[in-house]
Design a protein around this motif. Structure first.
Motif, PDB file in Angstrom:
ATOM      1  N   PHE A 112       0.847  -1.201   0.000  1.00  0.00           N
ATOM      2  CA  PHE A 112       0.000   0.000   0.000  1.00  0.00           C
ATOM      3  C   PHE A 112       0.885   1.255   0.000  1.00  0.00           C
ATOM      4  O   PHE A 112       0.712   2.152  -0.834  1.00  0.00           O
ATOM      5  CB  PHE A 112      -0.927  -0.026   1.222  1.00  0.00           C
ATOM      6  N   ALA A 113       1.857   1.300   0.908  1.00  0.00           N
ATOM      7  CA  ALA A 113       2.733   2.477   1.004  1.00  0.00           C
ATOM      8  C   ALA A 113       3.549   2.665  -0.271  1.00  0.00           C
ATOM      9  O   ALA A 113       3.720   3.798  -0.750  1.00  0.00           O
ATOM     10  CB  ALA A 113       3.657   2.334   2.214  1.00  0.00           C
ATOM     11  N   TRP A 114       4.044   1.565  -0.858  1.00  0.00           N
ATOM     12  CA  TRP A 114       4.817   1.616  -2.092  1.00  0.00           C
ATOM     13  C   TRP A 114       3.998   2.254  -3.211  1.00  0.00           C
ATOM     14  O   TRP A 114       4.490   3.121  -3.947  1.00  0.00           O
ATOM     15  CB  TRP A 114       5.246   0.191  -2.443  1.00  0.00           C
ATOM     16  N   LEU A 115       2.750   1.845  -3.339  1.00  0.00           N
ATOM     17  CA  LEU A 115       1.875   2.398  -4.383  1.00  0.00           C
ATOM     18  C   LEU A 115       1.549   3.864  -4.120  1.00  0.00           C
ATOM     19  O   LEU A 115       1.599   4.697  -5.036  1.00  0.00           O
ATOM     20  CB  LEU A 115       0.603   1.566  -4.484  1.00  0.00           C
ATOM     21  N   ILE A 116       1.234   4.201  -2.887  1.00  0.00           N
ATOM     22  CA  ILE A 116       0.888   5.586  -2.538  1.00  0.00           C
ATOM     23  C   ILE A 116       2.091   6.510  -2.744  1.00  0.00           C
ATOM     24  O   ILE A 116       1.973   7.587  -3.324  1.00  0.00           O
ATOM     25  CB  ILE A 116       0.384   5.667  -1.077  1.00  0.00           C
ATOM     26  N   MET A 117       3.261   6.069  -2.289  1.00  0.00           N
ATOM     27  CA  MET A 117       4.455   6.909  -2.419  1.00  0.00           C
ATOM     28  C   MET A 117       4.849   7.097  -3.876  1.00  0.00           C
ATOM     29  O   MET A 117       5.502   8.083  -4.220  1.00  0.00           O
ATOM     30  CB  MET A 117       5.602   6.328  -1.605  1.00  0.00           C
ATOM     31  N   ALA A 118       4.419   6.189  -4.738  1.00  0.00           N
ATOM     32  CA  ALA A 118       4.710   6.316  -6.171  1.00  0.00           C
ATOM     33  C   ALA A 118       3.676   7.182  -6.879  1.00  0.00           C
ATOM     34  O   ALA A 118       3.782   7.401  -8.084  1.00  0.00           O
ATOM     35  CB  ALA A 118       4.758   4.938  -6.815  1.00  0.00           C
ATOM     36  N   GLY A 119       2.671   7.660  -6.150  1.00  0.00           N
ATOM     37  CA  GLY A 119       1.724   8.584  -6.742  1.00  0.00           C
ATOM     38  C   GLY A 119       0.319   8.070  -6.983  1.00  0.00           C
ATOM     39  O   GLY A 119      -0.522   8.818  -7.478  1.00  0.00           O
ATOM     40  N   TRP A 120       0.046   6.797  -6.679  1.00  0.00           N
ATOM     41  CA  TRP A 120      -1.340   6.336  -6.820  1.00  0.00           C
ATOM     42  C   TRP A 120      -2.178   7.032  -5.751  1.00  0.00           C
ATOM     43  O   TRP A 120      -1.799   7.046  -4.579  1.00  0.00           O
ATOM     44  CB  TRP A 120      -1.437   4.814  -6.628  1.00  0.00           C
ATOM     45  N   PRO A 121      -3.313   7.600  -6.097  1.00  0.00           N
ATOM     46  CA  PRO A 121      -4.179   8.246  -5.101  1.00  0.00           C
ATOM     47  C   PRO A 121      -4.698   7.209  -4.092  1.00  0.00           C
ATOM     48  O   PRO A 121      -5.050   6.087  -4.457  1.00  0.00           O
ATOM     49  CB  PRO A 121      -5.324   8.814  -5.931  1.00  0.00           C
ATOM     50  N   ALA A 122      -4.732   7.583  -2.839  1.00  0.00           N
ATOM     51  CA  ALA A 122      -5.153   6.675  -1.769  1.00  0.00           C
ATOM     52  C   ALA A 122      -6.550   6.107  -2.002  1.00  0.00           C
ATOM     53  O   ALA A 122      -6.814   4.951  -1.650  1.00  0.00           O
ATOM     54  CB  ALA A 122      -5.097   7.389  -0.419  1.00  0.00           C
ATOM     55  N   GLU A 123      -7.429   6.880  -2.630  1.00  0.00           N
ATOM     56  CA  GLU A 123      -8.792   6.382  -2.865  1.00  0.00           C
ATOM     57  C   GLU A 123      -8.854   5.374  -4.021  1.00  0.00           C
ATOM     58  O   GLU A 123      -9.898   4.829  -4.327  1.00  0.00           O
ATOM     59  CB  GLU A 123      -9.782   7.525  -3.092  1.00  0.00           C
ATOM     60  N   GLN A 124      -7.688   5.109  -4.639  1.00  0.00           N
ATOM     61  CA  GLN A 124      -7.622   4.116  -5.709  1.00  0.00           C
ATOM     62  C   GLN A 124      -6.783   2.897  -5.328  1.00  0.00           C
ATOM     63  O   GLN A 124      -6.622   1.983  -6.126  1.00  0.00           O
ATOM     64  CB  GLN A 124      -7.054   4.759  -6.980  1.00  0.00           C
ATOM     65  N   VAL A 125      -6.266   2.881  -4.117  1.00  0.00           N
ATOM     66  CA  VAL A 125      -5.519   1.735  -3.586  1.00  0.00           C
ATOM     67  C   VAL A 125      -6.234   1.323  -2.302  1.00  0.00           C
ATOM     68  O   VAL A 125      -6.164   2.027  -1.299  1.00  0.00           O
ATOM     69  CB  VAL A 125      -4.048   2.096  -3.298  1.00  0.00           C
ATOM     70  N   LEU A 126      -6.922   0.215  -2.358  1.00  0.00           N
ATOM     71  CA  LEU A 126      -7.790  -0.171  -1.249  1.00  0.00           C
ATOM     72  C   LEU A 126      -7.374  -1.500  -0.645  1.00  0.00           C
ATOM     73  O   LEU A 126      -7.021  -2.434  -1.361  1.00  0.00           O
ATOM     74  CB  LEU A 126      -9.236  -0.265  -1.738  1.00  0.00           C
ATOM     75  N   GLN A 127      -7.427  -1.560   0.666  1.00  0.00           N
ATOM     76  CA  GLN A 127      -7.172  -2.802   1.377  1.00  0.00           C
ATOM     77  C   GLN A 127      -8.505  -3.420   1.775  1.00  0.00           C
ATOM     78  O   GLN A 127      -9.373  -2.743   2.306  1.00  0.00           O
ATOM     79  CB  GLN A 127      -6.317  -2.558   2.618  1.00  0.00           C
ATOM     80  N   ALA A 128      -8.652  -4.704   1.487  1.00  0.00           N
ATOM     81  CA  ALA A 128      -9.811  -5.494   1.913  1.00  0.00           C
ATOM     82  C   ALA A 128     -11.147  -4.898   1.449  1.00  0.00           C
ATOM     83  O   ALA A 128     -12.117  -4.882   2.198  1.00  0.00           O
ATOM     84  CB  ALA A 128      -9.802  -5.682   3.427  1.00  0.00           C
ATOM     85  N   ALA A 129     -11.202  -4.424   0.204  1.00  0.00           N
ATOM     86  CA  ALA A 129     -12.455  -3.921  -0.370  1.00  0.00           C
ATOM     87  C   ALA A 129     -13.134  -5.046  -1.139  1.00  0.00           C
ATOM     88  O   ALA A 129     -12.489  -5.763  -1.906  1.00  0.00           O
ATOM     89  CB  ALA A 129     -12.169  -2.746  -1.302  1.00  0.00           C
ATOM     90  N   GLY A 130     -14.417  -5.222  -0.939  1.00  0.00           N
ATOM     91  CA  GLY A 130     -15.162  -6.277  -1.618  1.00  0.00           C
ATOM     92  C   GLY A 130     -15.356  -5.987  -3.093  1.00  0.00           C
ATOM     93  O   GLY A 130     -15.604  -4.849  -3.490  1.00  0.00           O
ATOM     94  N   VAL A 131     -15.209  -7.032  -3.912  1.00  0.00           N
ATOM     95  CA  VAL A 131     -15.459  -6.913  -5.346  1.00  0.00           C
ATOM     96  C   VAL A 131     -16.446  -7.991  -5.777  1.00  0.00           C
ATOM     97  O   VAL A 131     -16.419  -9.111  -5.274  1.00  0.00           O
ATOM     98  CB  VAL A 131     -14.168  -6.989  -6.204  1.00  0.00           C
ATOM     99  N   ARG A 132     -17.323  -7.609  -6.666  1.00  0.00           N
ATOM    100  CA  ARG A 132     -18.342  -8.518  -7.207  1.00  0.00           C
ATOM    101  C   ARG A 132     -17.735  -9.295  -8.367  1.00  0.00           C
ATOM    102  O   ARG A 132     -17.237  -8.712  -9.325  1.00  0.00           O
ATOM    103  CB  ARG A 132     -19.543  -7.709  -7.681  1.00  0.00           C
ATOM    104  N   ILE A 133     -17.775 -10.616  -8.255  1.00  0.00           N
ATOM    105  CA  ILE A 133     -17.250 -11.495  -9.296  1.00  0.00           C
ATOM    106  C   ILE A 133     -18.437 -12.220  -9.920  1.00  0.00           C
ATOM    107  O   ILE A 133     -19.062 -13.060  -9.278  1.00  0.00           O
ATOM    108  CB  ILE A 133     -16.250 -12.525  -8.721  1.00  0.00           C
ATOM    109  N   SER A 134     -18.753 -11.855 -11.142  1.00  0.00           N
ATOM    110  CA  SER A 134     -19.898 -12.463 -11.815  1.00  0.00           C
ATOM    111  C   SER A 134     -19.488 -13.757 -12.493  1.00  0.00           C
ATOM    112  O   SER A 134     -18.380 -13.894 -12.982  1.00  0.00           O
ATOM    113  CB  SER A 134     -20.479 -11.503 -12.858  1.00  0.00           C
ATOM    114  N   GLY A 135     -20.417 -14.695 -12.492  1.00  0.00           N
ATOM    115  CA  GLY A 135     -20.199 -15.971 -13.142  1.00  0.00           C
ATOM    116  C   GLY A 135     -21.479 -16.432 -13.802  1.00  0.00           C
ATOM    117  O   GLY A 135     -22.523 -15.780 -13.669  1.00  0.00           O
ATOM    118  N   PRO A 136     -21.456 -17.554 -14.490  1.00  0.00           N
ATOM    119  CA  PRO A 136     -22.652 -18.031 -15.190  1.00  0.00           C
ATOM    120  C   PRO A 136     -23.791 -18.412 -14.246  1.00  0.00           C
ATOM    121  O   PRO A 136     -24.951 -18.371 -14.637  1.00  0.00           O
ATOM    122  CB  PRO A 136     -22.152 -19.248 -15.974  1.00  0.00           C
TER     123      PRO A 136
END
Length: 175
Positions: free
Chosen positions: A49-73
């Motif tokens: 997380f720190a590596w990505l943020i320090m390289a310029g990724w905005p904090a609101e675009q690097v998320l820890q433990a955020a749920g994602v919807r995985i669609s399947g058939p």
């Protein structure tokens, strides 16, 4: 427990668990429960997380433990990657759509090897997530960088110790 577990049910289980267990479900409806993260797991996630943020990724675009919807058939599942990187901040939701995900990262914990190296590889690839990194808990904390190929499957692009990865810049690895 209901006969069929919905994403709303899984979200409620996550919210109600005072011990920090993580509840996920596959698109086929298979429920998985993982124990709370230990300190090594959390440190690895924090370093990335720190590596990505320090390289310029905005904090609101690097998320820890955020749920994602995985669609399947057979329906929708919900996964909670240890870290996710987004092209733009996801819309506020318990289970965000994968459309703007650039990368998901899973840190292997004791007992999650098969889930992280087989099941989630298949699910994240079928969801079209461009990159999937797996961090092993060996002495080098080896990171395997997978990239989605034209065939719709992941191909391992590189394997390196976490310390080596952190000496590079994210732009070397992310589109």
């Amino acid at each position: 427990m209901p006969a069929v577990v919905t994403l709303d049910d899984v979200a409620a289980m996550n919210a109600a668990d005072s011990n920090g267990h993580r509840y996920e479900t596959s698109p086929e409806g298979v429920l998985s429960v993982t124990p709370p993260s230990d300190s090594e797991h959390t440190m690895i996630a924090s370093r990335l997380f720190a590596w990505l943020i320090m390289a310029g990724w905005p904090a609101e675009q690097v998320l820890q433990a955020a749920g994602v919807r995985i669609s399947g058939p057979d329906g929708d599942g919900g996964r909670i990657p240890d870290l996710s990187v987004w092209r733009k901040p996801p819309i506020r939701s318990v289970w965000a759509a994968v459309a703007d995900i650039v990368l998901v990262v899973e840190i292997v914990s004791p007992g999650s090897e098969a889930m992280d190296s087989v099941t989630k590889v298949r699910e994240y690839a079928s969801a079209g997530i461009p990159q999937y990194w797996v961090v092993d808990r060996d002495s080098a904390q080896t990171v395997t960088l997978h990239r989605l190929s034209g065939s719709g499957a992941y191909e391992a692009q590189a394997r390196m110790p976490l310390a080596w990865l952190l000496q590079t810049v994210p732009a070397d690895h992310l589109d």
